[in-house]
Design a protein around this motif. Structure first.
Motif, PDB file in Angstrom:
ATOM      1  N   UNK A   1       7.955  -1.802  -2.671  1.00  0.00           N
ATOM      2  CA  UNK A   1       6.966  -0.799  -3.068  1.00  0.00           C
ATOM      3  C   UNK A   1       6.688  -0.924  -4.560  1.00  0.00           C
ATOM      4  N   UNK A   2       5.480  -0.544  -4.948  1.00  0.00           N
ATOM      5  CA  UNK A   2       5.076  -0.709  -6.349  1.00  0.00           C
ATOM      6  C   UNK A   2       3.984   0.302  -6.659  1.00  0.00           C
ATOM      7  N   UNK A   3       3.466   0.221  -7.887  1.00  0.00           N
ATOM      8  CA  UNK A   3       2.352   1.065  -8.308  1.00  0.00           C
ATOM      9  C   UNK A   3       1.098   0.211  -8.433  1.00  0.00           C
ATOM     10  N   UNK A   4      -0.059   0.825  -8.124  1.00  0.00           N
ATOM     11  CA  UNK A   4      -1.309   0.082  -8.146  1.00  0.00           C
ATOM     12  C   UNK A   4      -2.466   1.046  -8.367  1.00  0.00           C
ATOM     13  N   UNK A   5      -3.553   0.541  -8.928  1.00  0.00           N
ATOM     14  CA  UNK A   5      -4.760   1.357  -9.069  1.00  0.00           C
ATOM     15  C   UNK A   5      -5.561   1.377  -7.771  1.00  0.00           C
ATOM     16  N   UNK A   6      -5.203   0.535  -6.831  1.00  0.00           N
ATOM     17  CA  UNK A   6      -5.892   0.482  -5.541  1.00  0.00           C
ATOM     18  C   UNK A   6      -5.100   1.258  -4.491  1.00  0.00           C
TER      19      UNK A   6
ATOM     20  N   UNK B   1      20.933  11.890   9.013  1.00  0.00           N
ATOM     21  CA  UNK B   1      20.372  11.454   7.745  1.00  0.00           C
ATOM     22  C   UNK B   1      18.885  11.184   7.892  1.00  0.00           C
ATOM     23  N   UNK B   2      18.182  11.318   6.779  1.00  0.00           N
ATOM     24  CA  UNK B   2      16.739  11.139   6.820  1.00  0.00           C
ATOM     25  C   UNK B   2      16.354   9.710   6.564  1.00  0.00           C
ATOM     26  N   UNK B   3      15.054   9.433   6.728  1.00  0.00           N
ATOM     27  CA  UNK B   3      14.582   8.055   6.697  1.00  0.00           C
ATOM     28  C   UNK B   3      14.485   7.496   5.302  1.00  0.00           C
ATOM     29  N   UNK B   4      14.432   6.160   5.231  1.00  0.00           N
ATOM     30  CA  UNK B   4      14.350   5.485   3.937  1.00  0.00           C
ATOM     31  C   UNK B   4      12.961   4.958   3.664  1.00  0.00           C
ATOM     32  N   UNK B   5      12.437   4.161   4.549  1.00  0.00           N
ATOM     33  CA  UNK B   5      11.097   3.595   4.460  1.00  0.00           C
ATOM     34  C   UNK B   5      10.944   2.536   3.389  1.00  0.00           C
ATOM     35  N   UNK B   6      11.961   1.700   3.232  1.00  0.00           N
ATOM     36  CA  UNK B   6      11.963   0.535   2.332  1.00  0.00           C
ATOM     37  C   UNK B   6      12.014   0.919   0.868  1.00  0.00           C
ATOM     38  N   UNK B   7      11.085   1.712   0.362  1.00  0.00           N
ATOM     39  CA  UNK B   7      11.167   2.057  -1.029  1.00  0.00           C
ATOM     40  C   UNK B   7      12.103   3.238  -1.172  1.00  0.00           C
ATOM     41  N   UNK B   8      13.069   3.107  -2.004  1.00  0.00           N
ATOM     42  CA  UNK B   8      14.138   4.077  -2.038  1.00  0.00           C
ATOM     43  C   UNK B   8      13.693   5.425  -2.601  1.00  0.00           C
TER      44      UNK B   8
END
Length: 804
Positions: free
Chosen positions: A565-570, A765-772
């Motif tokens: 996961x990352x940050x993006x303007x799109x 426990x709850x989900x992770x979804x790859x990005x921590x």
């Protein structure tokens, strides 16, 4: 609408169609998540036949009439993928290099960089760089790299590693240009012995230092242009003597380029920030001070980012998510803003917190403490009976928190404790009814459940590890998680619809060649694997592994096949959370992305300020998104390394107890001729059981089944559970030699004993979804796991909030 090739072509032939990527195309065509795998197959065929073409940033369009349909698509799975598909195979690109403890490095392509325009990184955005190809690069540097052709690297798994490789051709900018080493002096000569993850050897000094022989120092690199020349630098800080309390953590902090103190102008600005709120500003905001607004946080939390309020209505629920209004105090271009942007985020290390904002703000006037007036930005959401957002509005508000609850207190209320305030108890219980529906809806949409065991290392007053505690997550954590995820989703959708420039949190669709490799590995473990381009099939696989000895290996394999996961303007959406629109809105005290989102949201408020904050240009936002994605990785690396260091200290003490030390639950992750690669799941520590340390017997490697066999029929293979004891801790290699504890035959269970289980209960426990950072807060109730020493004084572990 029937989904077929003609439907896709007709959609692209519309007059108002503009090139978009596959994810946006699916959203525009209103393709259900269950049908996106079919859409990908259609796009493969259209790209392969040349009826559509792929341009910059993977955007799809019809081919121009004058162009021949020659572009082979991103869907072509080529293990020797080179940069610039459809362009020159030798074209260079720009990215950030991250060195690994084993010696090689990953180069993460900067997809949004101007230098990388026209290059598709859909097949791969991470490239392997061997140490001898890294030139003069240091960890975290921004580099220009050249793709190199190489055969697929052989592994012991069911498929070869076809990760594309690169060579560093130029270091563009240094992350910090600093390394840590031991100062040495002999007669008139002095130098620094550097043992860094990126480089090892002696660095010459350009300026004499007052450091003493043997002290740990920070070296600022002055010049190192070519790998065949000697690097030179100057000592800028003396950390102390190796072994002194805290010096080991300081070493990691400097090596990762983190900041330990604030500049004078930032501190002065923070001191001048008034806590008193002007009357005119109070009048402009919606007044929520008479409402039962509450915070639910870890018991020792100081930086309270968020608070909630809830009421039951005929159509479902009305939820108010109040977030600390940092944007009112921190203005663009100020010293505090520049420092916050440079840091990117707060860092939560094993023994301390390095905040993004000065404590006067992070723990003071911005924190939503009880019984004081605080400024907030509020997302007021209507949630229907199915747990979905029916309506959203946003406004500036002022609150007076009426209840400061810990997760343990909220959980006690959910478990039936009626000893507290009746109104607070009723609201908490009603909030969970709503959150449970929201959680169920999220999993129906395809959100992935990738929960891993979490633990906390407890330190004594000398900074030494004395205990490892498992973190137990409860429904109270999930309650807050769902509220934060909903607010993030609602804000992202509103900003996208109004086309306001901002920074989104993205998690792009996975590299399907990696998913195919993961599917092969899962089949080797005996699992039935469906079409992993469909999220539901991924979750079915995870459910079938639930409770099995190899569950951890299966989840880890999937995690590695997903993108970071990352940050993006799109607004590219979030694959792991199954959300088409997502941003970070709920933690502006500790994440700069959230602060940008708050500024972008000002124009959409019901009561916008008269003078709105100036927004950066798209070019500046793009650079900010790249920068804070990198600072997030640096913080994550420091957090992981400090925890691993203290874990190894704890294991080294456990090793001295021999057979008296409690065994650790482990799993075999890989089998090689030399022995077993294992992981102690309960503490997340990897290591090896050498073949000579296996139980008595004549063991040999079976290259067909990829297992170790004994003459009497015993086997060890990937996915088996083991009880482990610590044999030896190698601090230099950051590796642990384990021994098998107890009855060796107990681990040799047939895969036929696997019993598939359904989706876990919401009380688990709850989900992770790859990005921590997209999962629930990690600061749960700790459960003591094992103690190598009975001496326990106190825990100093800061707890990192990981909300939506």
């Amino acid at each position: 609408m029937k989904l077929n090739e003609q439907a896709v072509l007709r959609f692209m032939q519309q007059k108002d169609y503009r090139p978009i990527d596959a994810g946006e195309l699916a959203r525009r065509m209103e393709i259900h998540s269950n049908d996106r795998g079919a859409l990908r197959n259609i796009l493969r065929k259209l790209l392969g036949s040349g009826r559509i073409m792929e341009g910059a940033k993977s955007r799809l369009s019809l081919p121009k009439q004058e162009e021949a349909p020659q572009k082979k698509a991103k869907w072509n799975k080529r293990p020797d993928l080179q940069k610039g598909q459809g362009t020159s195979q030798s074209r260079e690109f720009v990215g950030t290099i991250r060195f690994q403890a084993s010696g090689f490095a990953w180069v993460y392509a900067d997809i949004a960089a101007k230098e990388n325009e026209g290059i598709s990184f859909t097949e791969a955005d991470r490239f392997r760089c061997e140490a001898h190809d890294s030139g003069t690069a240091l960890d975290g540097d921004r580099v220009r790299v050249m793709p190199i052709k190489s055969a697929a690297r052989r592994t012991n798994g069911p498929t070869p590693d076809a990760t594309p490789k690169v060579r560093v051709s130029e270091v563009l900018t240094r992350r910090s240009g600093r390394v840590v080493g031991i100062f040495r002096r002999k007669a008139k000569f002095s130098w620094v012995e550097v043992d860094d993850v990126a480089v090892r050897g002696n660095f010459d000094l350009s300026v004499e230092s007052t450091a003493q022989n043997g002290q740990l120092v920070v070296l600022q690199l002055d010049a190192w242009d070519r790998p065949d020349t000697a690097p030179r630098g100057r000592v800028v800080e003396v950390l102390g003597w190796p072994g002194d309390p805290g010096v080991d953590i300081l070493s990691i902090i400097h090596r990762c380029g983190l900041r330990t103190s604030f500049p004078d102008d930032v501190l002065a600005e923070a001191h001048r920030t008034a806590e008193t709120i002007p009357a005119a500003e109070m009048a402009r905001r919606q007044d929520w001070r008479d409402r039962l607004v509450m915070t639910i946080d870890p018991a020792d939390a100081k930086d309270h980012d968020d608070a909630i309020w809830l009421e039951k209505i005929s159509s479902g629920w009305r939820l108010a998510v109040h977030i600390a209004d940092v944007s009112w105090y921190v203005k663009p271009g100020t010293a505090m803003d520049r420092e916050a942007q440079e840091r990117g985020n707060s860092s939560y290390l094993v023994d301390r917190v390095l905040p993004m904002l000065p404590p006067e703000l992070s723990n003071g006037i911005c924190s939503l403490k009880p019984d004081v007036d605080r400024l907030t930005k509020c997302a007021l959401l209507e949630i229907d009976h199915g747990g979905r957002i029916a309506r959203a509005e946003f406004f500036d508000a002022v609150i007076h928190s009426r209840a400061k609850l810990s997760y343990e207190m909220a959980q006690a209320m959910l478990d039936g404790d009626d000893s507290g305030d009746p109104a607070t108890i009723a609201m908490v219980r009603e909030a969970w009814k709503m959150a449970e529906k929201m959680r169920q809806a999220r999993f129906v949409d395809g959100s992935l459940d990738l929960e891993f065991p979490e633990f906390r290392v407890a330190l004594d007053d000398q900074g030494r590890a004395f205990e490892v505690r498992e973190v137990i997550h409860t429904t109270s954590h999930q309650l807050i998680e769902e509220c934060m995820l909903a607010a993030n989703q609602a804000v992202a959708l509103a900003l996208k619809r109004r086309q306001k420039p901002t920074i989104y949190r993205i998690h792009e669709d996975p590299d399907f060649s990696k998913l195919d490799s993961f599917a092969d590995a899962a089949r080797a473990y005996g699992y039935k694997v469906g079409d992993l381009s469909n999220r539901r099939h991924i979750q079915e696989l995870l459910d079938s592994a639930k409770g099995n000895a190899d569950e951890h290996v299966v989840k880890l394999g999937l995690l590695k096949s997903l993108r970071r996961a990352a940050y993006s303007v799109d607004p590219l959406g979030h694959f792991g959370l199954a959300k088409a629109d997502y941003c970070h809105f709920t933690s502006p005290i500790r994440r700069y992305a959230d602060l940008i989102v708050h500024r972008s949201l000002q124009a959409l408020l019901k009561n916008p300020p008269e003078k709105q904050d100036r927004l950066p240009s798209m070019a500046d936002l793009t650079e900010m998104a790249r920068h804070i994605s990198e600072t997030e990785r640096s913080s994550a690396a420091a957090e992981s390394e400090t925890k691993q260091l203290k874990l190894m200290e704890w294991l080294a003490r456990a090793a001295t107890l021999g057979d008296d030390a409690p065994p650790l639950q482990g799993i075999i992750t890989e089998v090689r001729q030399m022995g077993l690669f294992v992981e102690a799941i309960c503490i997340g520590m990897k290591g090896v059981v050498k073949r000579e340390d296996l139980p008595d017997g004549d063991w040999f490697f079976d290259p067909v089944r990829l297992c170790l066999r004994s003459r009497d029929g015993r086997t060890y293979e990937a996915g088996q559970g083991l009880s482990l004891r610590v044999g030896r801790v190698d601090f230099a290699r950051k590796f642990v030699d384990f021994h098998i504890a107890g009855d060796a035959t107990s681990a040799n269970k047939s895969k036929s004993s696997r019993t598939p289980k359904g989706k876990p209960s919401a009380t688990k426990r709850s989900s992770n979804s790859r990005e921590k950072d997209a999962r629930k807060p990690t600061r749960g109730k700790p459960k003591s796991h094992a103690k190598p020493s009975p001496a326990a004084t106190k825990s100093t572990k800061p707890q990192k909030p990981k909300r939506g």
